[in-house]
Write an enzyme that holds these catalytic residues in place. Sequence first.
Site, PDB file in Angstrom:
ATOM      1  N   GLU A   7       0.839  -1.199   0.000  1.00 52.83           N
ATOM      2  CA  GLU A   7       0.000   0.000   0.000  1.00 52.83           C
ATOM      3  C   GLU A   7       0.870   1.244   0.000  1.00 52.83           C
ATOM      4  O   GLU A   7       1.514   1.571   0.991  1.00 52.83           O
ATOM      5  CB  GLU A   7      -0.935   0.002   1.212  1.00 52.83           C
ATOM      6  CG  GLU A   7      -1.833   1.227   1.305  1.00 52.83           C
ATOM      7  CD  GLU A   7      -2.745   1.357   0.105  1.00 52.83           C
ATOM      8  OE1 GLU A   7      -2.533   2.312  -0.684  1.00 52.83           O
ATOM      9  OE2 GLU A   7      -3.648   0.515  -0.067  1.00 52.83           O
ATOM     10  N   GLU A  10      -0.156   7.093   1.553  1.00 53.48           N
ATOM     11  CA  GLU A  10       0.190   7.385   2.944  1.00 53.48           C
ATOM     12  C   GLU A  10      -0.987   7.950   3.738  1.00 53.48           C
ATOM     13  O   GLU A  10      -1.912   8.528   3.183  1.00 53.48           O
ATOM     14  CB  GLU A  10       1.332   8.410   3.009  1.00 53.48           C
ATOM     15  CG  GLU A  10       2.628   7.939   2.413  1.00 53.48           C
ATOM     16  CD  GLU A  10       2.864   8.497   1.025  1.00 53.48           C
ATOM     17  OE1 GLU A  10       4.004   8.434   0.559  1.00 53.48           O
ATOM     18  OE2 GLU A  10       1.891   8.993   0.411  1.00 53.48           O
ATOM     19  N   SER A  61       7.888   5.763   5.131  1.00 53.26           N
ATOM     20  CA  SER A  61       7.735   7.202   4.898  1.00 53.26           C
ATOM     21  C   SER A  61       8.553   8.099   5.831  1.00 53.26           C
ATOM     22  O   SER A  61       9.731   7.845   6.028  1.00 53.26           O
ATOM     23  CB  SER A  61       6.248   7.584   4.860  1.00 53.26           C
ATOM     24  OG  SER A  61       5.610   6.893   3.789  1.00 53.26           O
ATOM     25  N   CYS A  75       3.055   4.782   5.274  1.00 55.09           N
ATOM     26  CA  CYS A  75       2.339   4.033   4.250  1.00 55.09           C
ATOM     27  C   CYS A  75       2.145   2.594   4.712  1.00 55.09           C
ATOM     28  O   CYS A  75       2.262   2.288   5.894  1.00 55.09           O
ATOM     29  CB  CYS A  75       3.105   4.098   2.928  1.00 55.09           C
ATOM     30  SG  CYS A  75       4.820   3.533   3.057  1.00 55.09           S
ATOM     31  N   SER A 234      12.755   6.493  -0.527  1.00 53.54           N
ATOM     32  CA  SER A 234      12.239   7.587   0.286  1.00 53.54           C
ATOM     33  C   SER A 234      13.292   8.676   0.391  1.00 53.54           C
ATOM     34  O   SER A 234      14.501   8.379   0.418  1.00 53.54           O
ATOM     35  CB  SER A 234      11.874   7.107   1.698  1.00 53.54           C
ATOM     36  OG  SER A 234      10.727   6.292   1.690  1.00 53.54           O
ATOM     37  N   HIS A 247       8.204   9.556  -1.723  1.00 51.37           N
ATOM     38  CA  HIS A 247       8.175   8.133  -1.414  1.00 51.37           C
ATOM     39  C   HIS A 247       7.678   7.378  -2.633  1.00 51.37           C
ATOM     40  O   HIS A 247       6.702   7.800  -3.259  1.00 51.37           O
ATOM     41  CB  HIS A 247       7.297   7.861  -0.192  1.00 51.37           C
ATOM     42  CG  HIS A 247       7.725   8.644   1.010  1.00 51.37           C
ATOM     43  ND1 HIS A 247       8.814   8.279   1.772  1.00 51.37           N
ATOM     44  CD2 HIS A 247       7.261   9.794   1.552  1.00 51.37           C
ATOM     45  CE1 HIS A 247       8.984   9.171   2.738  1.00 51.37           C
ATOM     46  NE2 HIS A 247       8.055  10.096   2.626  1.00 51.37           N
TER      47      HIS A 247
END
Length: 338
Positions: A7, A10, A61, A75, A234, A247
Amino acid sequence: MALSGFEGFEKRLELHFSGDDPVGLRRLDFLALEQVLDAVQCTVVSAIGNPFFDAYVLSESSLFVYPNKIVIKTCGTTQLLKSIPSLLTHALELGLNVCGCKYTRGSFIFPKAQPFPHTSFREEVLYLEESLPGNLCYRKACILPSKASSSSSHSWHVYSASDQHRVDHLSNIFTIEVCMTELDRVLARRFFRQCDDGYSGDVAGREMTAATGIGNINPSAIVCDFGFDPCGYSMNGIDGGDYSTIHVTPEDGYSYASFECIGCKFEEIGEVLKKVVRIFRPGTMSVSMTIGEEGVQGMCSRVASALKPLGLDSRSCRIEDFPAAGSVTFQTFTTRRK
């Protein structure tokens, strides 16, 4: 990790505090920060600081700590809102009282994989309402949708709470949050590491920053970056009291990249967005801005005009006012091939 994929979208939490200590939250030691992040289920992988604030790259993140403000962006399946009780306790020990809260996120790619309290926006709002003190009396929760007919429906979720009676006008400075999906596959490959490259995450991150042109978005910023194994990236860029952060989840099928900056001036935003789009070439994109009331007019058209020459057409634009927190704009864009 979601069963279907990672996923990328964020969750972002921003808390403001009042107090007289000029160092404030920056007095929190690393152990205290670790306790906060343990509740969220992520860790620090790299850090940088300057006289204004500290910036941390996380396993999911970023974290930014100012004397009177903290921003956590995570995230994956992290439980971001569970950081609130610990943060408020640590702040109170430092003589700081929370005076404002803002929570934002996009639509999850894998919503069924999210744990409590992120199983729905309703649950998130209930958790926020129960976790925040009563002095934050100016509260509002809102979902800003894109057009229902869009080929990739995406909405922006915003919760705001404050004890202030008026917006602190931001002059020509604001916060922008960009979400991009369907990244160009060739460009996304730059965020994969070579098998057994022997690099640390810091070295891999520096290579990705240089190869992609990310360092040119704001050449005056000091960049702290990290390349994950086997893929992902990141970065935090710090420039005085301002920051930017990127990110990337580059895998085919659920590729995602985000860009956020605070402190960018109105007249610069068009050029900044152009640089970001050229790095990722997304098929779909959303742009959300938090602006003082005086700066709302014209911003949506400014963004749309900047992105149109790059093949991204505006699909929707929403503006919502939040008490004592300014206005939030939300725009969605897709490429003309859609």
